[in-house]
Design a protein around this motif. Structure first.
Motif, PDB file in Angstrom:
ATOM      1  N   MET A   1       0.849  -1.177   0.000  1.00 45.53           N
ATOM      2  CA  MET A   1       0.000   0.000   0.000  1.00 45.53           C
ATOM      3  C   MET A   1       0.893   1.239   0.000  1.00 45.53           C
ATOM      4  O   MET A   1       1.789   1.370   0.824  1.00 45.53           O
ATOM      5  CB  MET A   1      -0.906  -0.048   1.232  1.00 45.53           C
ATOM      6  N   LYS A   2       0.639   2.112  -0.937  1.00 44.79           N
ATOM      7  CA  LYS A   2       1.490   3.290  -1.097  1.00 44.79           C
ATOM      8  C   LYS A   2       1.366   4.251   0.078  1.00 44.79           C
ATOM      9  O   LYS A   2       2.348   4.873   0.473  1.00 44.79           O
ATOM     10  CB  LYS A   2       1.138   4.010  -2.383  1.00 44.79           C
ATOM     11  N   ALA A   3       0.161   4.390   0.625  1.00 45.51           N
ATOM     12  CA  ALA A   3      -0.047   5.361   1.711  1.00 45.51           C
ATOM     13  C   ALA A   3       0.821   5.012   2.919  1.00 45.51           C
ATOM     14  O   ALA A   3       1.412   5.894   3.542  1.00 45.51           O
ATOM     15  CB  ALA A   3      -1.518   5.398   2.106  1.00 45.51           C
ATOM     16  N   HIS A   4       0.921   3.740   3.248  1.00 43.84           N
ATOM     17  CA  HIS A   4       1.724   3.314   4.396  1.00 43.84           C
ATOM     18  C   HIS A   4       3.197   3.663   4.186  1.00 43.84           C
ATOM     19  O   HIS A   4       3.868   4.147   5.106  1.00 43.84           O
ATOM     20  CB  HIS A   4       1.559   1.816   4.611  1.00 43.84           C
ATOM     21  N   LYS A   5       3.669   3.446   2.979  1.00 47.31           N
ATOM     22  CA  LYS A   5       5.075   3.744   2.674  1.00 47.31           C
ATOM     23  C   LYS A   5       5.356   5.239   2.828  1.00 47.31           C
ATOM     24  O   LYS A   5       6.353   5.627   3.435  1.00 47.31           O
ATOM     25  CB  LYS A   5       5.389   3.283   1.253  1.00 47.31           C
ATOM     26  N   TYR A   6       4.461   6.065   2.322  1.00 47.40           N
ATOM     27  CA  TYR A   6       4.681   7.509   2.390  1.00 47.40           C
ATOM     28  C   TYR A   6       4.545   8.043   3.810  1.00 47.40           C
ATOM     29  O   TYR A   6       5.304   8.921   4.218  1.00 47.40           O
ATOM     30  CB  TYR A   6       3.732   8.241   1.441  1.00 47.40           C
TER      31      TYR A   6
END
Length: 68
Positions: A1-6
């Motif tokens: 999930m991109k949101a978690h990475k950011y």
């Protein structure tokens, strides 16, 4: 999930900012970095939990569909 990475990267960067401003002794900037770091960490935990708990729900739905 991109949101978690950011959110995780944001928390990491703001933690570095918190340490740096604490080392410099600028208290007002230190407070802003600390609060933003806290917000990023909470959002990273939330997005990670959402990512992990979402997979368990789909497994249960698949098992229920197979039993019917």
């Amino acid at each position: 999930m991109k949101a978690h990475k950011y959110w995780s990267l944001g928390a990491l960067l703001t933690m570095f900012g918190t340490f740096y401003t604490g080392y410099k002794g600028s208290k007002s900037e230190h407070k802003y970095f600390a609060v933003s770091s806290l917000i990023c960490m909470v959002m990273a935990i939330y997005s990670g939990h959402k990512m992990l708990s979402g997979k368990k729900k789909t497994k249960k739905e698949l098992v229920n569909a197979e039993n019917e």
